[in-house]
Design a protein around this motif. Structure first.
Motif, PDB file in Angstrom:
ATOM      1  N   GLN A  67       0.823  -1.202   0.000  1.00  0.00           N
ATOM      2  CA  GLN A  67       0.000   0.000   0.000  1.00  0.00           C
ATOM      3  C   GLN A  67       0.863   1.261   0.000  1.00  0.00           C
ATOM      4  O   GLN A  67       0.566   2.234  -0.706  1.00  0.00           O
ATOM      5  CB  GLN A  67      -0.936  -0.016   1.208  1.00  0.00           C
ATOM      6  CG  GLN A  67      -2.007  -1.093   1.129  1.00  0.00           C
ATOM      7  CD  GLN A  67      -2.802  -1.222   2.413  1.00  0.00           C
ATOM      8  OE1 GLN A  67      -2.275  -0.967   3.507  1.00  0.00           O
ATOM      9  NE2 GLN A  67      -4.056  -1.636   2.308  1.00  0.00           N
ATOM     10  N   THR A  68       1.942   1.235   0.775  1.00  0.00           N
ATOM     11  CA  THR A  68       2.843   2.382   0.808  1.00  0.00           C
ATOM     12  C   THR A  68       3.519   2.579  -0.546  1.00  0.00           C
ATOM     13  O   THR A  68       3.618   3.706  -1.054  1.00  0.00           O
ATOM     14  CB  THR A  68       3.901   2.189   1.901  1.00  0.00           C
ATOM     15  OG1 THR A  68       3.259   2.040   3.165  1.00  0.00           O
ATOM     16  CG2 THR A  68       4.858   3.363   1.939  1.00  0.00           C
ATOM     17  N   SER A  71       1.073   4.138  -3.043  1.00  0.00           N
ATOM     18  CA  SER A  71       0.783   5.555  -2.810  1.00  0.00           C
ATOM     19  C   SER A  71       1.958   6.440  -3.195  1.00  0.00           C
ATOM     20  O   SER A  71       1.763   7.555  -3.684  1.00  0.00           O
ATOM     21  CB  SER A  71       0.423   5.773  -1.337  1.00  0.00           C
ATOM     22  OG  SER A  71       1.523   5.456  -0.492  1.00  0.00           O
TER      23      SER A  71
END
Length: 323
Positions: A67-68, A71
């Protein structure tokens, strides 16, 4: 490739936890309830809990890292894309049950790329299954070409040669020492693995099986690989895609002469929600019509004496300096 996915740290932990759980159950049912038996059961249950906790904690960390990454890289994170590899028939993608989770998708070097955790489950008899887990990176190629597999040289591939698994040799002795190549069409394999692609593949720091099938280039690592290694893992696939000759696509591509891209590639949400039977049928119809269209194009060119014109959907040449 299937066995490499089974013999990973996560699966070994799971297997050991299962064995310890079976020992605890056996001791509780069949052994006299003595102090030693109680200690054995407690030890097995504690080890089982630790193993399951460690496995789930690792999965949570991997999800957060994906997820990091998404993003920060302007990519998209999706919990699952289980239908993405539905058209592939090479193990482990031929399993009856498959999931592709914690998936990041985006463009890299001009190509649509994917990375995620691929897990499979295959029945071996009525009551038993084998399972495996891989970190799989994939690139959507300009077209579908005959299947090509590259397996790093090692004990497994050498044993395969002893038992009759012949591979293709190339002009680079260094490449031949590092890779074993299997192909449905050796001529296409030589064109796909041209000298520039061979040089990139030789230079890779870490090697893992590479599969080119049904319009995808796929790298299959064990599940200990993290998202931080994605660029390096994509490099081998992109080397082949980047230097793929346009005439190879024109002569052997399944879609170069069809009326356009696959329906699944242009339908919003098709990959997000997995393939469905209607979408698969539409994809197969495009593949079925590609070859007759190609033949007719060359027949018409022979009659007129003019070079055949590109058909709608023909991939354009990619800029070699894009990556």
């Amino acid at each position: 490739m299937r066995w490499s996915g089974m013999l990973t740290g996560r699966n070994l932990v799971r297997s050991m936890a299962g064995v310890l759980g079976a020992i605890a159950s056996f001791a509780f049912v069949y052994l006299p309830l003595t102090r030693v038996t109680v200690y054995l059961i407690l030890a097995a249950l504690v080890a089982l809990g630790i193993g399951l906790f460690a496995s789930e904690r690792k999965r949570s960390r991997e999800r957060a890292a994906a997820q990091t990454f998404a993003s920060l890289s302007n990519w998209t994170f999706q919990e699952s894309l289980n239908g993405l590899f539905a058209g592939l028939k090479t193990p482990p993608f031929d399993a009856q049950e498959m999931t592709y989770t914690q998936v990041v998708t985006g463009r890299f070097g001009g190509y649509e790329c994917f990375d995620g955790l691929f897990e499979w489950r295959k029945r071996v008899d009525r009551d038993n299954y084998v399972t495996g887990s891989h970190r799989v990176a994939a690139v959507r190629l300009p077209d579908e070409l005959p299947r090509l597999m590259l397996v790093p040289e090692g004990l497994g591939s050498r044993l395969a040669k002893v038992f009759g698994g012949a591979d293709i040799d190339f002009e680079s002795s260094a490449f031949n020492r590092s890779w074993r190549v299997l192909a449905d069409n050796p001529k296409v394999a030589y064109e796909m693995l041209n000298p520039r692609a061979l040089a990139r593949l030789e230079a890779m720091e870490s090697k893992a099986p590479l599969l080119f099938e049904r319009g995808f280039g796929v790298r299959i690592d064990d599940d200990s690989k993290g998202i931080d290694s994605l660029a390096e893992r994509l490099s081998g696939i992109l080397a082949v895609a980047r230097f793929l000759p346009e005439h190879t696509i024109e002569d052997y591509g399944h879609l170069a002469n069809s009326i356009g891209p696959l329906p699944s590639a242009v339908t919003p949400g098709a990959l997000t929600h997995g393939y469905n039977p209607e979408m698969l049928a539409a994809d197969e119809e495009y593949r079925r019509t590609a070859k007759p269209r190609k033949q007719q194009k060359w027949i018409d060119a022979a009659r007129t004496g003019e070079p055949p014109a590109a058909q709608p959907g023909t991939p354009v040449a990619f800029d070699p300096d894009a990556i």
